[in-house]
Motif scaffolding. Structure first.
Motif, short mmCIF file in Angstrom:
data_model
loop_
_atom_site.label_atom_id
_atom_site.label_comp_id
_atom_site.label_asym_id
_atom_site.label_seq_id
_atom_site.Cartn_x
_atom_site.Cartn_y
_atom_site.Cartn_z
N ALA A 162 0.86 -1.19 0.00
CA ALA A 162 0.00 0.00 0.00
C ALA A 162 0.89 1.24 0.00
N ALA A 163 1.97 1.17 0.77
CA ALA A 163 2.89 2.30 0.83
C ALA A 163 3.53 2.52 -0.53
N LEU A 164 3.94 1.45 -1.18
CA LEU A 164 4.57 1.57 -2.49
C LEU A 164 3.60 2.17 -3.50
N ALA A 165 2.35 1.69 -3.46
CA ALA A 165 1.34 2.21 -4.38
C ALA A 165 1.11 3.70 -4.13
N LYS A 166 1.06 4.05 -2.86
CA LYS A 166 0.85 5.46 -2.49
C LYS A 166 2.01 6.31 -3.02
N VAL A 167 3.23 5.81 -2.81
CA VAL A 167 4.42 6.54 -3.25
C VAL A 167 4.40 6.74 -4.76
N LEU A 168 4.15 5.66 -5.49
CA LEU A 168 4.22 5.75 -6.95
C LEU A 168 3.08 6.55 -7.56
N SER A 169 1.93 6.59 -6.85
CA SER A 169 0.79 7.30 -7.44
C SER A 169 0.68 8.75 -6.99
N THR A 170 1.18 9.06 -5.80
CA THR A 170 0.93 10.42 -5.31
C THR A 170 2.17 11.20 -4.90
N MET A 171 3.36 10.58 -4.93
CA MET A 171 4.52 11.30 -4.38
C MET A 171 5.67 11.38 -5.37
N THR A 172 6.40 12.47 -5.30
CA THR A 172 7.63 12.58 -6.09
C THR A 172 8.77 12.01 -5.26
N PRO A 173 9.89 11.66 -5.90
CA PRO A 173 11.04 11.18 -5.14
C PRO A 173 11.44 12.17 -4.04
#
Lengths: 618, 152, 253
Positions: A162-173
């Motif tokens: 879920a964290a990975l999905a959140k990172v890839l969909s809503t966050m920049t590096p």
């Protein structure tokens, strides 16, 4: 079947979650190394067979998991039930039929399999009531012991990725970096370096290729947290790595696993394959532009390869000789490219930080050390095993409340932390609130989390000698202070333990400690004198006793002690005779026995079993 | 320079680069219970690295041995938790009963004894492993378990 | 840029080490494992210096090896501070115990007040004078054929060919022995043969005067490496100088 988009992943997640929710009763059989050794494999097999025999294996509401380490290794094999929390210890295959009938089909509890509290003498039904578990905060160990390690669907159903999905969909590096910086996550491998700062300096380094490396070398003797995490929650480790790779822009990663952990290698390899199959590793992860893949590199059996630059050389196929760190690995690391190297436990915390936020993570712990730490609490302690507590928990709480104190009526003497780079702290330091800096200030260090408890039957000079001997063999041999200095140190300590020590030995030891600390090339050498300096600091009287009185009160150094039976106390129970390896104890039943001093090898077995305090160490 | 069929099969799995050396050595050690001398030349040729460097790597790391191990490898863990719980005594006892010192193999090739670094099973210290089987909380009276495993 | 060495401002160039900048400025820093022809390894620790980086507090310093530490703006270096001298002395005490007969070690040790080691002398060593500086292996690996290496680790670390046996890759050029700071590598030159690392080579006589030049294997290797005829190398240095009027340097004995 690759998941081609984040949307598709959400569907997969909902399905996996629904499958988890259908389960009304989970049976968790610990198959960590400790329980396996005690026979949990047989228990698991018997349990599966019995479930099949009773036709219960087709019930989707019932799930049996062979899990990773449950933590309380002392009492294995362990079987736990969710959601009831019922906790069975010392389970044998012969108990299985009864367990299925009473606790699985029914809701009854089998008294004899329950944990018995030593103080209250009461049986305790659930693991949450057991002091060992009650005081723990299991973040790094959040999945270990609760799921089948290789089951990716279960991992997803439990909220995994879920964290990975959140990172890839809503966050920049950059946003990911900022979150980790806010968390103030410090490296869990021993160095305690700020992870966010390390990642940022890698991002700032010049270069087109970046690498991510996970250090699963766990060479500290007495530590098995990383083993447990790699075996019990391989997806968690890898998810943390993928998020980190996204943050720093790495396209390739390695997990370096020490060769003594073949099960960890196996579980991680399976996890990698399954993640690739689902599109969670490799090209276009979850349908995004992000590409990252991981390879496992096996260690060759060298403690020094836990040091980051040596580890990188080892991945490159070279000897594990460290480099001077004047130019950091974040600038020139693996193959001379910018590299972030982090410990297993560091990475396992990353998905949690991204899911719940860096501020949440930083709200636990102390001023300078945030979050929790997993410790392997072992040695002379009642409840040996893996524990995880918030930073700032006191040593006393860990050793006595969680660990149940020192067994067999012996007295606490010291707790050793930080492995061969660490030190021993005495009883006067039991109220130290564990964090990176408090332990260093006291003369020891956090290290990777090994916490070895020692009692009055441990000789601290012998402990210093033990660690020095370990380091002599593990030194890579490149630099003079470490290679030559440790050999001289070992010789001096051995002479002290054999009765040939003088005060000049202590002087020379101090000089060697100086050149090791100031002159060594890498952290192995620089911290190599810590076991000696910390024991000299807190247990100098033992060194002096060895040197001036030629005596070892702990009864360990064979040339410096004698075991004698007190005729007045000895009841002639013959228990000592039965354990003596050289058969040097003579005496008729019910009459006082005698030890033949010529044949006695000072192993202390007789002393350890005597129930009448009839044996003296002189 | 000869390459056994097994070694050739192993080599072909790995890229022809220095980074493959340690992985190749692991597979060969597993397949042959040691590293045959001429395997080193084969690895040097495959990875295009001087023989001396391959030799340097093979001798640096504790996992590799040039001497064949016995059919049953007994490892006595000497980690800290095991040490304080009597590993030293156990090792001496096992040495006496097998008739060999740690690092040696019995003349009939049946048993090898090693004292090893922490195997990471500290919760059940002291630990002795017999091939892949882990014996928990080892006492000197458990020696027969070693022989029992050896016979399997 | 300018850096401070022992309080004196000295010119330094980006990318170079403290050792290079110091030597150029005429400041002496002892070394044992440094060799111009190969990369530094920082193994002997003799070149340790005490540094303070720009922005550090007055009393904060660090010991680093000058041979590897890169110069940077605002760096301040002490090459002979009490801490440096003490550490160098302690290292020499250890090296002297390891190789009590090694001349280079004895001379350096004497400079730091160490006439004999407080530790017992090492006994029964295969290469008594070898201090494991690694120059020989670095030279052989980087510049010649990579016939020798360091093997084992820690107290058992040793220099030599694989298995301690005569190596096919060795060309008997003696680059190792001639670059060794302590003359630790035994070589036997009879005028017509050379024995080194367990192998005996024939020495090819000079085509003009008959004096020994190099081994057959060494000459063939040089020919292959340079693309020149082997005959070009079958002339001794003296004759070559006479013949060409140019100055020729020995690459090795």
């Amino acid at each position: 079947m690759k998941v081609a988009s984040l949307k598709e992943f959400e569907v997969l997640r909902a399905d996996a979650k629904a499958a988890q929710e259908k389960i009304r009763k989970k049976i968790l059989v610990c198959c960590g190394t400790g329980c396996l050794a005690a026979g949990s494999g047989k228990v698991a097999a018997a349990l599966r067979a019995e479930l099949v025999r009773k036709g219960l294996d087709v019930d989707v509401g019932l799930k049996m998991n062979e899990t990773g380490c449950r933590g309380l290794c002392e009492l294995g094999p362990l079987v736990t039930f969710e959601p009831s929390g019922i906790f069975y210890k010392g389970v044998k295959a012969s108990d299985v039929a009864e367990i299925v009938e009473k606790t699985i089909e029914g809701d009854e509890v089998i008294q004899r399999l329950l944990y018995r509290d030593k103080a209250s003498k009461q049986r305790v039904e659930t693991y949450e009531e057991i002091p060992f578990y009650k005081s723990q905060t299991r973040w790094a160990l959040r999945n270990v012991g609760l799921m089948a390690p290789k089951d990716i669907t279960e991992y997803i159903g439990r909220g995994g990725f879920a964290a990975l999905a959140k990172v890839l969909s809503t966050m920049t590096p950059e946003e990911v970096l900022a979150e980790v910086e806010t968390a103030k996550l410090r490296g869990r491998g021993g160095g305690g370096f700020d992870a966010g700062r390390k990642w940022r300096s890698c991002v700032n380094a010049k270069g087109d290729e970046r690498y991510l490396v996970c250090n699963g070398d766990e060479g500290d003797p007495g530590a098995f947290m990383d083993r447990t995490i790699m075996e019990g929650d391989p997806y968690g480790v890898i998810e943390g790595m993928v998020i980190a790779a996204y943050a720093i822009g790495a396209t390739a990663g390695f997990i370096y696993v020490r060769q003594e952990y073949p099960l960890a290698v196996q579980h991680l390899n399976t996890a990698i394959e399954k993640m690739r199959d689902l599109g969670l590793l490799g090209k276009k992860i979850l349908g995004t532009e992000f590409c990252f893949d991981i390879k496992i590199a096996r260690g060759g059996g060298a403690f020094v390869c836990g040091e980051s630059s040596a580890l990188m050389r080892s991945i490159e196929g070279k000897v594990g000789e460290p480099r001077a760190k004047y130019i950091h690995g974040t600038e020139k690391g693996l193959y001379d490219k910018p590299t972030v190297l982090g410990n297993v436990e560091t990475f396992i915390n990353v998905p949690l930080i991204l899911e719940k936020g860096g501020a949440w993570f930083a709200s636990t712990g102390t001023e300078r050390s945030k979050g929790t730490k997993a410790f392997s609490l072992v040695g002379k302690v009642q409840n040996t095993g893996l524990v995880e507590v918030p930073m700032g928990t006191s040593l006393r709480e860990i050793i006595f409340d969680i660990g149940g104190g020192v067994p067999k009526g012996r007295t606490f003497k010291a707790v050793q932390t930080g492995g061969p780079s660490g030190g021993c702290l005495p009883a006067s330091h039991l109220d130290t609130r564990v964090d990176f800096d408090t332990l260093t200030e006291a003369g020891s260090m956090m290290g990777s989390g090994g916490m070895v408890v020692m009692d009055d039957r441990t000789c601290m000079v012998d402990v210093a000698r033990y660690f020095t001997k370990f380091l002599v063999n593990e030194s890579c041999g490149k630099c003079v202070p470490c290679r030559e200095g440790l050999q001289q140190m070992l010789r001096l300590l051995t002479e002290i333990c054999e009765g040939a020590g003088t005060l000049r030995h202590l002087e020379q030891i101090e000089n060697l400690a100086h050149v090791l600390k100031m002159g060594s090339l890498c952290a192995l050498g620089k911290s190599a004198a810590n076991p000696v300096t910390s024991t000299l600091r807190y247990f100098r009287d033992e060194y002096l006793e060895h040197i001036e009185e030629k005596k070892c009160s702990a009864g360990v150094c064979r040339a410096l002690c004698r075991y004698e039976i007190d005729e007045e106390k000895c009841t002639g129970c013959t228990l000592c005779t039965s354990v003596c390896p050289t058969a040097c104890i003579t005496g008729e039943k019910k009459t006082p026995h005698e030890i033949d001093q010529e044949a006695c090898i000072r192993c202390g077995s007789c002393f350890d079993v005597c129930g009448f305090n009839a044996i003296r160490i002189l | 320079m000869t390459t056994t069929p097994d070694s050739a099969l192993i080599l072909v799995k790995y890229p022809k680069e220095e980074a493959s050396i340690i992985e190749i050595l692991h597979d060969i050690q597993l397949a042959h219970r040691h590293i045959p001398k001429d395997a080193l030349s084969a690895i040097a040729a495959h990875t295009d690295v001087p023989l001396s460097r391959v030799y340097g790597v093979a001798t640096f790391y504790g996992a590799f041995s040039f001497e064949p191990k016995g059919e049953t490898v007994v490892k006595c863990c000497m980690g800290t938790a095991c040490h304080v719980r009597g590993a030293g005594r156990n090792l001496e006892d096992i040495e006496a009963r097998l008739g060999i010192k740690s690092g040696q193999t019995t003349a009939d090739g049946k048993f090898s004894l090693e004292s090893v670094n922490c195997v990471g099973a500290c919760g059940i210290a002291p630990v002795v492993t017999v091939n892949s089987k882990v014996l928990p909380k080892f006492k000197m009276t458990d020696f027969d378990k070693i022989l029992g495993e050896g016979e399997k | 840029m300018k850096i401070l060495i022992n309080g004196r401002a000295v010119t330094a160039f980006k990318g170079e080490t403290v050792l290079t900048a110091a030597r150029r400025a005429g400041v002496e820093i002892p070394t044992l494992c440094h060799h111009e022809a190969v990369e530094d390894s920082g193994a002997c620790r003799m070149c340790m210096v005490e540094i303070r980086e720009a922005g550090w507090d007055e009393d904060r310093t660090k010991l680093v090896t000058a041979c590897l530490f890169p110069v940077e703006e605002g760096l301040s270096v002490q090459t002979d501070s009490p801490e440096v001298r003490r550490t160098r002395k302690e290292i020499l005490e250890l090296l002297l115990a390891r190789s009590p007969e090694a001349e280079a070690v004895r001379v350096l040790a004497a400079k730091y007040g160490v006439e004999s080691s407080p530790y017992p002398d090492r006994e029964d060593a295969e290469l008594p004078n070898c201090i494991l500086c690694g120059i020989c292996t670095r030279v052989c690996q980087a510049l010649v054929t990579g016939a020798i290496t360091m093997s084992e680790r820690g107290p058992n670390k040793i220099v030599g060919p694989p298995f301690g046996e005569a190596a096919d890759a060795c060309i008997g050029c003696m680059a190792c022995a001639s670059s060794c700071p302590t003359n630790a590598i035994p070589v036997e030159d009879t005028g017509t043969t050379r024995t080194i690392w367990g192998r005996t080579f024939d020495l090819v006589p000079c085509a003009i005067c008959g004096a020994p030049t190099g081994t057959r294997e060494q000459i063939d290797w040089l020919a292959k490496k340079t693309g020149r005829a082997a005959a070009d190398f079958e002339i001794c240095v003296a004759c070559k100088t006479k013949a060409t009027g140019e100055v020729w340097h020995r690459i090795s004995w």
